[in-house]
Design a protein around this motif. Structure first.
Motif, PDB file in Angstrom:
ATOM      1  N   UNK A   4       1.102  -1.357  -0.246  1.00  0.00           N
ATOM      2  CA  UNK A   4       0.110  -0.015   0.283  1.00  0.00           C
ATOM      3  C   UNK A   4       0.871   1.174   0.155  1.00  0.00           C
ATOM      4  N   UNK A   5       0.724   2.812  -0.721  1.00  0.00           N
ATOM      5  CA  UNK A   5       0.212   3.853  -0.913  1.00  0.00           C
ATOM      6  C   UNK A   5      -0.547   4.655  -0.419  1.00  0.00           C
ATOM      7  N   UNK A   6       0.039   5.629   0.975  1.00  0.00           N
ATOM      8  CA  UNK A   6      -1.042   6.081   1.286  1.00  0.00           C
ATOM      9  C   UNK A   6       0.424   7.671   1.227  1.00  0.00           C
ATOM     10  N   UNK A   7      -1.378   9.155   0.686  1.00  0.00           N
ATOM     11  CA  UNK A   7      -1.451  10.066   0.816  1.00  0.00           C
ATOM     12  C   UNK A   7      -2.013  10.656   1.540  1.00  0.00           C
ATOM     13  N   UNK A   8      -1.448  12.220   2.540  1.00  0.00           N
ATOM     14  CA  UNK A   8      -2.939  12.900   2.948  1.00  0.00           C
ATOM     15  C   UNK A   8      -2.066  13.858   2.587  1.00  0.00           C
ATOM     16  N   UNK A   9      -3.288  14.901   2.480  1.00  0.00           N
ATOM     17  CA  UNK A   9      -2.125  16.122   2.390  1.00  0.00           C
ATOM     18  C   UNK A   9      -4.196  17.500   2.620  1.00  0.00           C
ATOM     19  N   UNK A  10      -3.342  18.145   2.699  1.00  0.00           N
ATOM     20  CA  UNK A  10      -4.559  19.209   2.762  1.00  0.00           C
ATOM     21  C   UNK A  10      -5.454  19.758   4.298  1.00  0.00           C
ATOM     22  N   UNK A  11      -6.013  20.353   4.302  1.00  0.00           N
ATOM     23  CA  UNK A  11      -6.933  20.428   6.180  1.00  0.00           C
ATOM     24  C   UNK A  11      -7.926  20.862   5.736  1.00  0.00           C
ATOM     25  N   UNK A  12      -9.105  21.151   6.584  1.00  0.00           N
ATOM     26  CA  UNK A  12     -10.774  21.234   6.562  1.00  0.00           C
ATOM     27  C   UNK A  12     -10.602  22.144   5.612  1.00  0.00           C
ATOM     28  N   UNK A  21      -3.051   3.395  -3.019  1.00  0.00           N
ATOM     29  CA  UNK A  21      -2.573   3.361  -4.054  1.00  0.00           C
ATOM     30  C   UNK A  21      -2.675   1.519  -3.650  1.00  0.00           C
ATOM     31  N   UNK A  22      -2.540   0.516  -4.005  1.00  0.00           N
ATOM     32  CA  UNK A  22      -2.113  -1.083  -3.802  1.00  0.00           C
ATOM     33  C   UNK A  22      -2.078  -1.585  -5.030  1.00  0.00           C
ATOM     34  N   UNK A  23      -0.811  -3.164  -4.850  1.00  0.00           N
ATOM     35  CA  UNK A  23      -0.749  -3.329  -5.708  1.00  0.00           C
ATOM     36  C   UNK A  23      -1.047  -4.983  -5.155  1.00  0.00           C
ATOM     37  N   UNK A  24      -1.337  -5.813  -5.708  1.00  0.00           N
ATOM     38  CA  UNK A  24      -1.143  -7.112  -5.556  1.00  0.00           C
ATOM     39  C   UNK A  24      -1.394  -8.396  -6.390  1.00  0.00           C
ATOM     40  N   UNK A  25      -1.058  -9.194  -5.936  1.00  0.00           N
ATOM     41  CA  UNK A  25      -0.961 -10.397  -6.872  1.00  0.00           C
ATOM     42  C   UNK A  25      -1.794 -11.472  -6.137  1.00  0.00           C
ATOM     43  N   UNK A  60     -11.141   0.844  -1.551  1.00  0.00           N
ATOM     44  CA  UNK A  60     -10.227   0.588  -1.632  1.00  0.00           C
ATOM     45  C   UNK A  60      -9.580  -1.267  -1.745  1.00  0.00           C
ATOM     46  N   UNK A  61      -9.977  -1.637  -0.056  1.00  0.00           N
ATOM     47  CA  UNK A  61     -10.415  -3.135   0.340  1.00  0.00           C
ATOM     48  C   UNK A  61     -10.852  -3.336  -0.258  1.00  0.00           C
ATOM     49  N   UNK A  62     -12.124  -2.597  -1.207  1.00  0.00           N
ATOM     50  CA  UNK A  62     -13.637  -3.371  -1.619  1.00  0.00           C
ATOM     51  C   UNK A  62     -13.324  -3.763  -2.264  1.00  0.00           C
ATOM     52  N   UNK A  63     -12.809  -2.613  -3.188  1.00  0.00           N
ATOM     53  CA  UNK A  63     -12.579  -2.775  -4.820  1.00  0.00           C
ATOM     54  C   UNK A  63     -11.419  -4.349  -5.017  1.00  0.00           C
ATOM     55  N   UNK A  64     -10.609  -4.630  -3.766  1.00  0.00           N
ATOM     56  CA  UNK A  64      -9.692  -5.414  -3.813  1.00  0.00           C
ATOM     57  C   UNK A  64     -10.504  -6.940  -4.156  1.00  0.00           C
TER      58      UNK A  64
END
Length: 75
Positions: A4-12, A21-25, A60-64
């Motif tokens: 997994x790759x997580x990016x968090x930016x911005x504020x309220x 993002x995730x790559x899975x096999x 994203x977990x539901x997508x996988x």
């Protein structure tokens, strides 16, 4: 197998910009039978940073999970 790759930016005040993002096999009997990469983004509105990121990761977990199920049907 996931990376997994997580990016968090911005504020309220300017809006949360979250990305996961995730790559899975999919492996059966030690062999890779399918692979995918998925990304989910969210602006989040006025919710808290953690809740926006949690929603993004849960979706994203539901997508996988759906991908695994559809991959197994094709095999």
């Amino acid at each position: 197998m996931c990376c997994p790759i997580l990016v968090s930016g911005g504020n309220a005040f300017i809006g949360h910009r979250k990305s996961a993002s995730v790559s899975a096999k999919l492996m059966i009997d030690g062999k890779v039978v399918d692979s995918t990469s998925k990304t989910r983004n969210s602006a989040g509105g006025f919710k808290g940073s953690c809740s926006v990121l949690a929603h993004t990761v849960n979706t994203l977990g539901s997508d996988i999970a759906k991908w695994v199920k559809s991959s197994k049907k094709r095999l």
